[in-house]
Enzyme design. Structure first.
Site, PDB file in Angstrom:
ATOM      1  N   CYS A 170       0.806  -1.227   0.000  1.00  0.00           N
ATOM      2  CA  CYS A 170       0.000   0.000   0.000  1.00  0.00           C
ATOM      3  C   CYS A 170       0.844   1.284   0.000  1.00  0.00           C
ATOM      4  CB  CYS A 170      -0.990  -0.036   1.157  1.00  0.00           C
ATOM      5  SG  CYS A 170      -2.393   1.066   0.912  1.00  0.00           S
TER       6      CYS A 170
ATOM      7  N   HIS B 198      -3.539  -5.558   2.871  1.00  0.00           N
ATOM      8  CA  HIS B 198      -3.162  -5.694   4.272  1.00  0.00           C
ATOM      9  C   HIS B 198      -3.844  -6.954   4.795  1.00  0.00           C
ATOM     10  CE1 HIS B 198      -2.094  -1.359   4.255  1.00  0.00           C
ATOM     11  NE2 HIS B 198      -3.201  -1.184   3.581  1.00  0.00           N
TER      12      HIS B 198
HETATM   13  N1  GLN Z   1      -2.210   6.931   2.289  1.00  0.00           N
HETATM   14  C1  GLN Z   1      -2.320   6.078   1.127  1.00  0.00           C
HETATM   15  C2  GLN Z   1      -3.695   6.120   0.519  1.00  0.00           C
HETATM   16  O1  GLN Z   1      -4.647   6.441   1.184  1.00  0.00           O
HETATM   17  C3  GLN Z   1      -1.936   4.667   1.511  1.00  0.00           C
HETATM   18  C4  GLN Z   1      -2.940   4.015   2.426  1.00  0.00           C
HETATM   19  C5  GLN Z   1      -2.470   2.715   3.020  1.00  0.00           C
HETATM   20  O2  GLN Z   1      -1.272   2.439   3.084  1.00  0.00           O
HETATM   21  N2  GLN Z   1      -3.404   1.914   3.502  1.00  0.00           N
HETATM   22  O3  GLN Z   1      -3.831   5.773  -0.626  1.00  0.00           O
END
Ligand code: GLN
Length: 258
Positions: A113, A210
């Site tokens: 992510c 995740h």
């Molecule tokens: N901040 C990034 C987004 O919202 C990554 C989010 C995350 O790592 N879950 O796309």
């Protein structure tokens, strides 16, 4: 900024060091800022499976300002809020050349992510700032007002069905220098349009998932361990992991609604 060497909170010898097939060092990038929705679990799964395969795991952490270790075999990095990505951006740029060299040489890596986005070319956040990436992956990410949230299932040719959970505002598109990790059958993945999830370059695996990812997808963990062992020792001699909990977790995850 500190100039301390990275500490090794989880470093440990295997119970019978004599019979260890060798030490595999796992470096977790920026666990202070980039570690949400259970991403730390990926490092724990690697530690356990490295042991099950008969090697000795050593877990290292790298945070902003730390000294980058000379000798690492697997690199993992997790997700984070946009605010966390802004905190690490300068330090990540300072480590870009080393990380790119490792990726080009074939070091196994797993980025999830927020760090997936920053291993790409850039992340243009929905609130304005553009966070530059380090360009290991030929991808770009644009923040939107729509958050892509929920359980994900996908098909991949390399690792079979992959299961996990996504929560991101950034939408990522792949350039010709990478392959998708898989094609979604439930959920969004990289973006709300093309059905692709994640990216593959050399031995780098990138994904939005995740959950954490590796407990439910041990085939990816074993790919990282096998690749690390082959690079370091010339071959990988597998052990006998206990996959029962992974099987149960996969069964449960596959039944979850979007
Ligand atoms: N901040 C990034 C987004 O919202 C990554 C989010 C995350 O790592 N879950 O796309």
């Amino acid at each position: 900024m500190t100039s301390e060497a990275p500490h090794t909170p989880e470093a440990q010898a295997s119970p019978d060091n004599q019979s260890s097939k060798g030490t595999i060092r796992v470096l977790q990038l920026y666990p202070r800022e980039m570690n949400i929705y259970g991403d730390w679990g990926n490092a724990l799964v690697l530690k356990q499976r490295i042991k099950w395969h008969g090697y000795t795991p050593e877990l290292l952490e790298y945070n902003v300002g730390d000294e980058f270790p000379d000798d690492v075999d697997i690199i993992v990095g997790g997700g984070g809020q946009d605010s966390g990505q802004l905190v690490i951006q300068d330090d990540l740029q300072a480590r870009a050349a080393r990380l790119k060299q490792l990726a080009d040489e074939g070091a196994p890596m797993l980025v999830i992510c927020g760090l997936y986005q920053l291993f790409g070319k850039f992340f243009k956040t929905s609130t304005g700032p553009v966070i530059p990436g380090i360009g290991i992956l030929d991808v770009e990410t644009h923040g939107t007002d729509e958050r892509l949230i929920g359980n994900v299932s996908m098909k991949s040719t390399e690792f079979g069905d992959i299961l996990g959970y996504e929560n991101h505002s950034g939408q990522t598109t792949l350039g010709p220098g990478v392959q998708p990790l898989g094609t979604v059958t439930k959920g969004a993945g990289n973006n709300s349009k093309d059905g692709h999830e994640g990216a593959r370059y050399n031995n780098v695996v990138a994904s939005y998932l995740h959950g954490s990812l590796l407990p439910k997808n041990p085939a990816i963990a074993d790919f990282l361990i096998r690749t690390a062992a082959e690079r370091k020792f010339g071959s990988f001699v597998p052990g006998t992991p206990d996959d029962e909990y992974a099987r149960l977790a996969r069964e449960h995850a596959a039944r979850r609604p979007r």
